[in-house]
Design an enzyme around this catalytic site. Structure first.
Site, PDB file in Angstrom:
ATOM      1  N   GLU A   1     -30.829 120.721  -2.972  1.00 26.36           N
ATOM      2  CA  GLU A   1     -30.440 119.613  -2.739  1.00 26.36           C
ATOM      3  C   GLU A   1     -30.305 118.582  -3.908  1.00 26.36           C
ATOM      4  O   GLU A   1     -31.222 118.760  -4.757  1.00 26.36           O
ATOM      5  CB  GLU A   1     -31.142 118.640  -1.518  1.00 26.36           C
ATOM      6  CG  GLU A   1     -31.237 119.376  -0.190  1.00 26.36           C
ATOM      7  CD  GLU A   1     -32.206 118.786   0.717  1.00 26.36           C
ATOM      8  OE1 GLU A   1     -32.633 117.863   0.316  1.00 26.36           O
ATOM      9  OE2 GLU A   1     -32.514 119.651   1.668  1.00 26.36           O
TER      10      GLU A   1
ATOM     11  N   SER B   1     -45.198 113.214  -2.797  1.00 24.47           N
ATOM     12  CA  SER B   1     -44.153 113.045  -3.752  1.00 24.47           C
ATOM     13  C   SER B   1     -43.890 114.617  -4.036  1.00 24.47           C
ATOM     14  O   SER B   1     -44.015 115.405  -3.144  1.00 24.47           O
ATOM     15  CB  SER B   1     -44.996 112.482  -5.094  1.00 24.47           C
ATOM     16  OG  SER B   1     -44.250 112.679  -6.129  1.00 24.47           O
ATOM     17  N   LEU B   2     -43.080 114.980  -5.138  1.00 21.55           N
ATOM     18  CA  LEU B   2     -42.674 116.308  -5.316  1.00 21.55           C
ATOM     19  C   LEU B   2     -43.235 116.603  -6.719  1.00 21.55           C
ATOM     20  O   LEU B   2     -43.298 115.834  -7.672  1.00 21.55           O
ATOM     21  CB  LEU B   2     -41.330 116.326  -5.372  1.00 21.55           C
ATOM     22  CG  LEU B   2     -40.351 116.208  -4.127  1.00 21.55           C
ATOM     23  CD1 LEU B   2     -38.985 116.052  -4.341  1.00 21.55           C
ATOM     24  CD2 LEU B   2     -40.547 117.593  -3.416  1.00 21.55           C
TER      25      LEU B   2
ATOM     26  N   ASP C   1     -47.143  78.076   0.921  1.00 19.89           N
ATOM     27  CA  ASP C   1     -47.089  77.479   2.262  1.00 19.89           C
ATOM     28  C   ASP C   1     -47.596  76.045   2.342  1.00 19.89           C
ATOM     29  O   ASP C   1     -47.207  75.064   2.940  1.00 19.89           O
ATOM     30  CB  ASP C   1     -48.048  78.417   3.164  1.00 19.89           C
ATOM     31  CG  ASP C   1     -47.638  79.620   3.445  1.00 19.89           C
ATOM     32  OD1 ASP C   1     -48.142  80.543   3.792  1.00 19.89           O
ATOM     33  OD2 ASP C   1     -46.275  79.694   3.238  1.00 19.89           O
TER      34      ASP C   1
ATOM     35  N   CYS D   1     -56.995  81.602 -34.827  1.00 13.39           N
ATOM     36  CA  CYS D   1     -55.594  81.706 -34.736  1.00 13.39           C
ATOM     37  C   CYS D   1     -54.992  81.581 -33.512  1.00 13.39           C
ATOM     38  O   CYS D   1     -55.334  81.734 -32.437  1.00 13.39           O
ATOM     39  CB  CYS D   1     -55.589  83.354 -35.120  1.00 13.39           C
ATOM     40  SG  CYS D   1     -53.808  83.997 -35.083  1.00 13.39           S
TER      41      CYS D   1
ATOM     42  N   LYS E   1     -31.375 115.724  -6.122  1.00 18.32           N
ATOM     43  CA  LYS E   1     -32.426 114.687  -6.273  1.00 18.32           C
ATOM     44  C   LYS E   1     -31.925 113.274  -6.410  1.00 18.32           C
ATOM     45  O   LYS E   1     -31.629 112.957  -7.304  1.00 18.32           O
ATOM     46  CB  LYS E   1     -33.619 114.897  -7.145  1.00 18.32           C
ATOM     47  CG  LYS E   1     -34.838 114.166  -7.129  1.00 18.32           C
ATOM     48  CD  LYS E   1     -36.089 114.749  -7.991  1.00 18.32           C
ATOM     49  CE  LYS E   1     -37.036 114.023  -7.587  1.00 18.32           C
ATOM     50  NZ  LYS E   1     -37.103 112.569  -7.684  1.00 18.32           N
TER      51      LYS E   1
ATOM     52  N   ARG F   1     -41.976 104.193   1.087  1.00 18.83           N
ATOM     53  CA  ARG F   1     -42.991 104.956   0.897  1.00 18.83           C
ATOM     54  C   ARG F   1     -44.422 104.395   0.529  1.00 18.83           C
ATOM     55  O   ARG F   1     -45.558 104.819   1.094  1.00 18.83           O
ATOM     56  CB  ARG F   1     -42.594 106.195  -0.284  1.00 18.83           C
ATOM     57  CG  ARG F   1     -43.700 106.830  -0.360  1.00 18.83           C
ATOM     58  CD  ARG F   1     -43.045 108.071  -1.498  1.00 18.83           C
ATOM     59  NE  ARG F   1     -44.437 108.698  -1.982  1.00 18.83           N
ATOM     60  CZ  ARG F   1     -44.796 108.909  -2.961  1.00 18.83           C
ATOM     61  NH1 ARG F   1     -44.202 108.105  -4.149  1.00 18.83           N
ATOM     62  NH2 ARG F   1     -45.908 109.669  -3.492  1.00 18.83           N
TER      63      ARG F   1
HETATM   64  S1  IVH Z   1     -37.667 115.945  -0.106  1.00 17.81           S
HETATM   65  C1  IVH Z   1     -42.552 115.343   0.058  1.00 17.81           C
HETATM   66  N1  IVH Z   1     -35.318 115.658  -1.224  1.00 17.81           N
HETATM   67  O1  IVH Z   1     -37.746 112.326  -4.656  1.00 17.81           O
HETATM   68  C2  IVH Z   1     -41.469 114.648  -0.395  1.00 17.81           C
HETATM   69  N2  IVH Z   1     -36.857 114.203  -1.884  1.00 17.81           N
HETATM   70  O2  IVH Z   1     -40.079 112.746  -6.836  1.00 17.81           O
HETATM   71  C3  IVH Z   1     -40.351 115.545   0.103  1.00 17.81           C
HETATM   72  N3  IVH Z   1     -35.763 112.276  -3.172  1.00 17.81           N
HETATM   73  O3  IVH Z   1     -40.316 110.823  -2.653  1.00 17.81           O
HETATM   74  C4  IVH Z   1     -39.105 114.934  -0.265  1.00 17.81           C
HETATM   75  N4  IVH Z   1     -33.898 113.175  -3.393  1.00 17.81           N
HETATM   76  O4  IVH Z   1     -37.871 109.960  -2.624  1.00 17.81           O
HETATM   77  C5  IVH Z   1     -36.643 115.188  -1.161  1.00 17.81           C
HETATM   78  N5  IVH Z   1     -33.059 115.805  -1.778  1.00 17.81           N
HETATM   79  C6  IVH Z   1     -34.344 115.149  -1.824  1.00 17.81           C
HETATM   80  C7  IVH Z   1     -34.584 113.971  -2.409  1.00 17.81           C
HETATM   81  C8  IVH Z   1     -35.954 113.429  -2.632  1.00 17.81           C
HETATM   82  C9  IVH Z   1     -34.769 112.319  -3.636  1.00 17.81           C
HETATM   83  C10 IVH Z   1     -37.021 111.660  -3.883  1.00 17.81           C
HETATM   84  C11 IVH Z   1     -37.904 111.305  -2.711  1.00 17.81           C
HETATM   85  C12 IVH Z   1     -39.280 111.835  -3.199  1.00 17.81           C
HETATM   86  C13 IVH Z   1     -39.148 111.716  -4.405  1.00 17.81           C
HETATM   87  C14 IVH Z   1     -40.183 112.748  -5.318  1.00 17.81           C
END
Ligand code: IVH
Length: 703
Positions: free
Chosen positions: A126, A91-92, A46, A441, A128, A149
């Site tokens: 579904e 996350s999953l 800036d 060095c 991923k 996220r």
């Molecule tokens: S359900 C609580 N469904 O995978 C999170 N996630 O490794 C519920 N993702 O952060 C997510 N396909 O970005 C869901 N069919 C699907 C998905 C999916 C990709 C991603 C999502 C999540 C990440 C976790």
């Protein structure tokens, strides 16, 4: 000439300054917008930009078509604002085998109907999608915001970018009666669009994206939405908050999302038995390549939404869903070379240079090799074809030799430092070979300085390895102390930096400003900056919390006995660390460095060039990459004791496990790892070598 008065005549030095400034701003903009790799802080940018505007106001003649002020338009927005999520974006959990899935389903049953062994639970499958998750907020049917996220609680505001994505409706007529609705899903790039984008990037001399996920994330995180608009991004929806009373299952939810005008993934299955799940997993895995988009597994979700609600979530993942990942890919490639890098403590680290090969959608050209014993154990030789594996997002590893080169010659680790030529030494207890030359060095000197100015230490903006290399070569600096006297010395220098190739007045001044901005530092960062062996960011914090002030640190660390007495009580600091600190402090040069930098620490005694601030207790990390994960250690750790490593993991919010199970988040391996290593490989658990783990842990603490 009175300031602010427009002039037609432009003095040559002003023209020169304007030209240099324009070039530099263009360079910074490219780094920032296109490479996602800013070189200076927003503040410095800036200031430079304002200087350009000032010059052009005074001398309008300077404002040509290609000036950054014309080209970039309005003063560019330098960062995204933040949006707090209505509900955490979690996350999953991951599953890698049929057994993991059975465990998951059994857990669902135990939770929903304790005591029963048979409870039909419908599961929706579904794909991923390999993209970036996003939360879209609709107020009375109008899209009002979109957020990434982020850390799960707060994301970045990418509303303007998301508005350029055609498959995301700006207005949903069926939602006009709803006050606030959040639709969540994945933004991704199709493989076809990804290939076209990379082809055009290559044509323009730009670096291609490594995979579709990076391309999608990189395109979304453009500060200029016009760039996002040029990239073909798509969106698949999979969740809606709050739940609609008319929709009671995940299956119907997907249909409902479609009715609202959102695209959902083309693959979707409803399963009633475990066998259904496994059959569909195999089917989707086998037709993966035929899909238009990249997927890295499938997601299993409990179909009934009321059950989903009952199952709830842990701190990081919902209990009603799980990602069933496709197996980690392996690839075979040729070991082209082994290069030796010299670290700041003189450690000679081998790096494998590989013939480029795609692995999980990423082009791999290098792999870490850790130390000479590993090379010997694997009997690697240049020209061999080797098997690479990458589990999770960690650095790829060479598993073993697939086919040895026809004239296979086992690699011989060099006996001398590749930078200064000194004979390297290897402590009998250590697996690492080191260059003993210390600061004489060149490679170590460079690395120490780079460490000194790095993010977790003095954090001097814009002073990267390239500039340090220049300053060293030009004889402007030899030690960290010189950085703080540089500006003064420059005033008397007959060949000032400002006149050196590639610098100029503006960059030189920007550098002096960034150095001056860091003359005050907290004790933890200061101790970390010194580059004492085995004192990483975390140990430095422990030390700083213990001594609190620089004066106490200097006063109470005079002997090994004093150190032992003080530090042995601190859980997290082991005998090796104490020995390393003692070795550092008994060296005269290091004491001189401390005196010059921060003074003697004695009241009324000589002052140093920087001011070291006292530190209060620092909060334990709560949102690290490791929080909630189980970390297991195996083998002999070289840089920390087990006790220290355990504390480190716990400070990062992890649990420390004793055995490798499917629930293990990471396996950290030291020298001569045991069975756990094989188990983790079989179970596809991310494996971190000790150094990688320390590096990641340090990054997590200095984030
Ligand atoms: S359900 C609580 N469904 O995978 C999170 N996630 O490794 C519920 N993702 O952060 C997510 N396909 O970005 C869901 N069919 C699907 C998905 C999916 C990709 C991603 C999502 C999540 C990440 C976790």
């Amino acid at each position: 000439m009175p300031l602010r008065q427009a002039a037609l005549f432009v003095p040559q030095d002003i023209q020169q300054e304007h030209q240099q400034l324009s070039e530099y701003l263009r360079h910074l903009a490219t780094k920032y917008y296109q490479d996602d790799a800013p070189e200076v802080t927003d503040d410095i940018y800036d200031q430079l930009y304002r200087r350009l505007l000032d010059l052009e106001e005074q001398f309008p003649f300077l404002k040509q078509q290609d000036s950054p002020s014309v080209h970039v338009g309005a003063e560019p927005k330098r960062s995204f604002s933040k949006i707090a999520h209505l509900a955490p974006m979690l996350s999953l959990d991951n599953a890698f085998s049929e057994e993991d899935i059975r465990t998951f389903l059994a857990r669902l049953r135990r939770f929903l109907a304790p005591g029963t062994t048979f409870l039909p639970i419908e599961i929706v499958i579904e794909p991923k999608i390999d993209g970036s998750s996003v939360a879209l907020r609709y107020k009375r049917g109008e899209l009002v915001s979109a957020a990434t996220r982020g850390n799960g609680t707060v994301g970045e505001d990418i509303t303007r970018n998301v508005r350029t994505i055609r498959s995301i409706p700006q207005c949903v007529s069926k939602l006009v009666d709803e006050d606030l609705v959040e639709v969540r899903g994945e933004i991704f790039m199709s493989r076809k669009d990804f290939e076209a984008l990379n082809a055009s990037r290559l044509e323009n001399g730009e670096a291609p994206f490594a995979n579709t996920r990076n391309a999608a994330a990189g395109s979304l995180r453009q500060l200029d939405p016009a760039v996002t608009a040029e990239r073909s991004l798509q969106f698949f929806a999979y969740a809606l908050y709050p739940q609609m009373p008319s929709v009671s299952t995940q299956w119907d939810l997907l249909t409902h999302l479609q009715t609202l005008g959102f695209a959902v993934a083309s693959v979707r299955e409803l399963c009633t038995t475990e066998e259904d799940v496994f059959a569909h997993y195999k089917e989707i895995l086998s037709c993966r390549a035929a899909l238009e988009y990249d997927i890295d597994g499938i997601v299993l979700k409990v179909n009934r939404l009321d059950w989903q609600k009952r199952l709830g979530a842990s701190s990081h993942a919902p209990r009603h869903s799980i990602a069933y990942k496709f197996p980690a890919e392996r690839a075979v490639t040729r070991l082209v070379d082994i290069q030796i890098q010299v670290g700041r403590t003189g450690a000679l680290t081998p790096v494998a240079i590989l013939e480029p090969v795609a692995l999980n959608g990423v082009i791999i050209t290098r792999a870490s090799l850790h130390n000479e014993d590993e090379i010997a154990r694997k009997n690697l030789g240049i020209g061999d074809r080797v098997i690479l594996q990458r589990a999770g997002d960690v650095i790829p590893q060479i598993i073993e030799v697939a086919v040895a080169a026809p004239q296979h010659t086992p690699y011989v680790f060099p006996t001398h430092c590749p930078s200064c030529g000194a004979l390297s030494v290897r402590d009998a207890k250590e697996a690492v070979r080191r260059c003993p030359s210390g600061l004489s060095c060149p490679a170590q000197r460079l690395e120490r300085l780079a460490h000194f100015v790095s993010k977790g230490a003095f954090d001097i903006e814009g002073l990267g390895r390239r500039s340090i290399r220049f300053l060293l070569k030009a004889g402007k600096i030899t030690s960290p102390v010189d950085l703080f006297t540089l500006e003064e010395r420059e005033k008397r220098d007959s060949n000032p930096i400002a006149q050196c190739d590639g610098w100029g007045q503006v960059s030189a001044e920007a550098l002096f400003r960034s150095i001056a901005a860091r003359r005050t530092i907290t004790l933890d960062r200061f101790l970390f900056s010194l580059g004492i062996a085995s004192v990483g960011a975390i140990t430095a914090r422990l030390l700083a919390e213990h001594y609190k002030t620089y004066a106490t640190f200097r006063a109470e660390t005079g002997s090994l006995e004093a150190l032992q007495e003080d530090l042995a009580q601190i859980s997290g600091i082991g005998p090796q660390t104490i020995a390393d600190i003692n070795a550092f402090l008994t060296c005269r040069e290091n004491n001189a460095l401390l005196d010059a930098l921060a003074g003697s620490g004695i009241e009324g005694g000589p002052q140093g060039l920087v001011r070291v601030l006292a530190v209060e207790r620092v909060a334990v990390e709560t949102m690290s990459l490791f929080s909630g994960k189980t970390v297991v250690f195996t083998g002999k750790l070289e840089h920390t004791s087990r006790a220290e490593a355990k504390i480190l993991a716990e400070r990062l919010g992890a649990r420390v496990g004793s055995a490798v199970t499917r629930a293990t988040g990471y396996l950290v391996v030291g020298e001569s790892p045991g069975n756990k290593y094989t188990q983790a490989t079989v179970l596809n658990i991310p494996i971190l070598h000790e150094k990688e783990w320390l590096k990641m842990a340090e990054e997590e603490t200095t984030r």
